[in-house]
Each structure stands twice: as structure tokens, then as C-alpha cells.
Design a protein around this motif. Structure first.
Motif, PDB file in Angstrom:
ATOM      1  N   SER A 104       0.946  -1.145  -0.414  1.00 52.01           N
ATOM      2  CA  SER A 104      -0.315  -0.058   0.142  1.00 52.01           C
ATOM      3  C   SER A 104       0.818   1.113  -0.035  1.00 52.01           C
ATOM      4  N   GLU A 130      -3.836  -4.114  -3.237  1.00 49.47           N
ATOM      5  CA  GLU A 130      -3.017  -3.458  -2.008  1.00 49.47           C
ATOM      6  C   GLU A 130      -2.401  -5.174  -1.037  1.00 49.47           C
ATOM      7  N   PRO A 132      -1.686  -5.192   1.899  1.00 46.48           N
ATOM      8  CA  PRO A 132      -2.391  -5.688   3.585  1.00 46.48           C
ATOM      9  C   PRO A 132      -3.839  -6.305   3.101  1.00 46.48           C
ATOM     10  N   LYS A 133      -4.854  -6.044   1.816  1.00 39.88           N
ATOM     11  CA  LYS A 133      -5.597  -6.396   1.897  1.00 39.88           C
ATOM     12  C   LYS A 133      -6.031  -7.686   1.166  1.00 39.88           C
ATOM     13  N   ASP A 160       3.458  -3.840   5.819  1.00 44.46           N
ATOM     14  CA  ASP A 160       2.469  -2.267   5.447  1.00 44.46           C
ATOM     15  C   ASP A 160       1.479  -2.913   6.622  1.00 44.46           C
ATOM     16  N   ALA A 162      -3.082  -2.180   7.847  1.00 46.85           N
ATOM     17  CA  ALA A 162      -4.100  -1.432   7.209  1.00 46.85           C
ATOM     18  C   ALA A 162      -5.568  -1.959   7.796  1.00 46.85           C
ATOM     19  N   ILE A 169      -9.501  -0.628   2.682  1.00 47.45           N
ATOM     20  CA  ILE A 169      -8.826  -0.301   3.638  1.00 47.45           C
ATOM     21  C   ILE A 169      -9.715   1.109   3.352  1.00 47.45           C
ATOM     22  N   THR A 171      -7.923   2.848   6.584  1.00 49.15           N
ATOM     23  CA  THR A 171      -6.335   3.398   7.002  1.00 49.15           C
ATOM     24  C   THR A 171      -5.210   2.637   6.403  1.00 49.15           C
ATOM     25  N   SER A 172      -4.743   2.975   5.700  1.00 48.66           N
ATOM     26  CA  SER A 172      -3.417   2.504   6.212  1.00 48.66           C
ATOM     27  C   SER A 172      -2.050   3.392   6.231  1.00 48.66           C
ATOM     28  N   THR A 173      -0.807   2.696   6.001  1.00 43.39           N
ATOM     29  CA  THR A 173       0.207   3.145   5.985  1.00 43.39           C
ATOM     30  C   THR A 173       1.559   1.295   5.999  1.00 43.39           C
ATOM     31  N   SER A 174       2.552   1.939   4.769  1.00 44.65           N
ATOM     32  CA  SER A 174       3.254   1.689   4.294  1.00 44.65           C
ATOM     33  C   SER A 174       5.085   2.287   5.175  1.00 44.65           C
ATOM     34  N   VAL A 262      -2.195   4.722  12.701  1.00 45.72           N
ATOM     35  CA  VAL A 262      -3.009   4.250  11.881  1.00 45.72           C
ATOM     36  C   VAL A 262      -3.869   3.733  13.154  1.00 45.72           C
TER      37      VAL A 262
END
Length: 332
Positions: A104, A130, A132-133, A160, A162, A169, A171-174, A262
């Protein structure tokens, strides 16, 4: 013969390929060995991985993916082409549909590079999802309901994180801190403290078999072999579990900070769901000893490791390939 639908977990450390109806058919390191004199490919996957750090001058073992994205376009194409041919057994007459996973928060340019590589290996159609999904789906989470689910996927190049609800998703971050960075942390620590140079494979073995980041035992020791930077000769030292924690904590704290961010951005109703259900860890990095109790302590929510953390993403592509109409509607 009809082309097969293929799911690819294009990881920094390993490539896993799932064929619809057959399951995971390939799991090999993302490494290509090249003869630098004539640019000829010497080996790919397991065979090339054995050569890492052990090749003569003219043969170079390359990891074409860095931080979950393509660092060397041509080598990535050669590698993917080799793997796809290997699983096809040369009797597929039509081109496959390929679902490929990416971290992501990567740029549109990086996404296009991944898509283009898959297209150039002969795909009829390419879908991007993505990571994490897909990892959440592969770990058995039901993300279709209006309820909060959180996953932390610690791979080779990226972590990742999320929160998911209603098949998407929220909210997420990588962060580009994961298994490979842990290896480099160990190499750097041993080099600075003991003036001993060790290779990537030795560092990886320490990480997998010995490192402990929660309540380590300083009496627990392990021999480490490498090259003495002062004398230039082979040498052996001993490190303790406590030292592995010292080596890794800076990187682990970056992952904790990213997970905290997150959670802070998550709507309160979904946060309440996460407190009930906990966070699921996937990816090879999630198996680091002591990570579960440490995250539990820092994030104040239950933490679980997926049943098969190494293959969650590939298995998630399988679930999505079974629902290819959903991918078609997302694409349109």
C-alpha cells in the motif's frame, strides 16, 4: 487449453505463485544470478539464492526488488518470465489473467512498473491489489462486513499496516522496514561492536533462529562466524539474545510507531472492533521471537499470528481469483 488465472505475491524476499484450482505451485527466492561479462542469466530462484555472497567476480546474484517495489525492471521481467514458464509446463496456449500484489502507499509510477512487468510476461489481463488487503483475506479474516479488521504484514522489504472494512482499506501505511532491514541491523551491530563482518545469510539465520526482542536471556549465547575487520582473518565471536534486541529495537520501534499512527487515524467504531478482535500479523517478519508480546504491550490490543504467515498473501490471491467478477467491477 484455457489459460489459468494466476495470483502472484511479488515479494522482496520471495515470489509465491498461486494457480486457481491448484493452490500455491511455486515459492522461490526473488534472486537472479547474472554473468556480468555477457549479461547472461546463470540461475533464478533457489539456485541463484544459494549463490548469494558466494559467487566468483563475474557472476553477480541480484535481488531485483527493493522495499517491495521494482529496483531493476529488466531483471524482474526475466525472473517473472522464468517462474511463469516453469509453472506453465509449456502447454498453455492462451495467455493467463494475473493478479499481482503490491505494497500500500506506493506511487502510481511504481504501480505501473509492476503492472507492465506482468503484461510483458504475456498476461492477458493484469489486476493489482494492495498487499495488506490480500494478506487479511488469506489469513481468513472476513473483511466484507461493516466491521473493523486490522492486519500488520511484515514482509522482506516493507511492513504494510491496514484497517479494513467492507472489502476495502479504511486507513493504511507502508514503512520500508521489514525482514531485510532486520538482517542489516544485525550485520551493522556485529560490525560496530565486534569489528566482525558477517554476510546476509548469517544475519538471516541469527534473526530466524536466535533473535529475541521481548524479555531476552543474556545467558543464552550463539556463535557467529565472519571476517575480522582488523586482521582480515576468519574469526568467531559469541553474541547474546540481549544483544539481538539491542540490534533490532530501532527498526521494531518504527513499526510500532506506524501501527500507532494507523490506530490513531481509525474511526472510533472500528477501533472498538479492533480492541475486541485484535490485530493479525502476517508475513515472515511476524515470526520474529518476542514480537507478539511486545506489540501486545505497546499497542494495548490482542495480537495473533496468522496460521500460515508466509503464504497468506498468495492464499489471499486464490480467494480473490475465485471472485474474479469483484476484481472486474473494481477495475471498471
Amino acid at each position: 487449453m484455457l489459460a489459468k488465472d494466476i495470483g502472484i505475491d511479488l515479494g522482496t524476499a520471495n515470489v509465491l505463485i498461486y494457480i486457481k484450482g491448484q493452490g500455491i505451485v511455486l515459492n522461490e527466492p526473488s534472486v537472479v544470478a547474472i554473468d556480468t561479462d555477457n549479461k547472461r542469466v546463470v540461475a533464478v530462484g533457489h539456485e541463484a539464492n544459494e549463490m548469494l555472497g558466494r559467487t566468483p567476480g563475474k557472476v553477480k546474484a541480484i535481488r531485483p526488488l527493493k522495499d517491495g517495489v521494482i529496483a531493476d525492471f529488466d531483471i524482474t521481467e526475466i525472473m517473472l518470465d522464468y517462474f511463469i514458464k516453469k509453472i506453465h509446463a509449456k502447454n498453455f496456449l492462451s495467455r493467463p489473467r494475473i493478479l499481482i500484489c503490491c505494497p500500500s502507499n506506493i506511487t502510481p509510477v511504481e504501480k505501473n512498473a509492476i503492472k507492465e512487468v506482468a503484461e510483458r510476461t504475456g498476461a492477458r489481463r493484469v489486476y493489482l491489489e494492495e498487499e495488506p488487503k490480500v494478506a487479511a483475506i488469506g489469513s481468513g479474516m472476513d473483511i466484507s462486513k461493516p466491521s473493523g479488521n486490522m492486519v500488520i504484514d511484515i514482509g522482506g522489504g516493507t511492513t504494510d499496516i491496514a484497517v479494513l472494512s467492507l472489502n476495502d482499506i479504511v486507513t493504511s501505511t507502508s514503512v520500508r522496514v521489514a525482514g531485510n532491514v532486520f538482517d542489516q541491523d544485525i550485520i551493522k551491530y556485529v560490525k560496530e561492536k565486534y569489528k566482525l563482518l558477517i554476510g546476509d545469510k548469517t544475519a538471516e539465520e541469527i534473526k530466524i533462529e536466535f533473535a529475541n526482542i521481548f524479555d531476552p536471556d543474556k545467558k543464552n549465547k550463539r556463535e557467529v562466524r565472519g571476517r575480522d575487520l582488523v586482521t582480515g582473518l576468519p574469526s568467531i565471536i559469541e553474541i547474546t539474545e540481549t544483544e539481538t534486541k539491542e540490534a533490532l529495537m530501532e527498526s521494531i520501534n518504527k513499526i510500532i510507531k506506524a501501527a500507532t499512527n494507523v490506530l490513531e487515524q481509525t474511526p472510533p467504531e472500528l477501533s472498538a472492533d479492533i480492541v475486541d478482535k485484535g490485530i493479525v500479523l502476517t508475513g515472515g517478519g511476524s515470526m520474529l521471537k518476542g514480537l507478539v508480546p511486545l506489540l501486545k504491550q505497546e499497542l494495548k490490543v490482542p495480537i495473533f499470528i496468522a496460521d500460515s504467515p508466509l503464504t497468506c498473501v498468495a492464499e489471499g490471491t486464490g480467494v480473490l481469483l475465485d471472485n474474479i467478477k469483484l476484481l472486474e467491477s473494481e477495475r471498471s
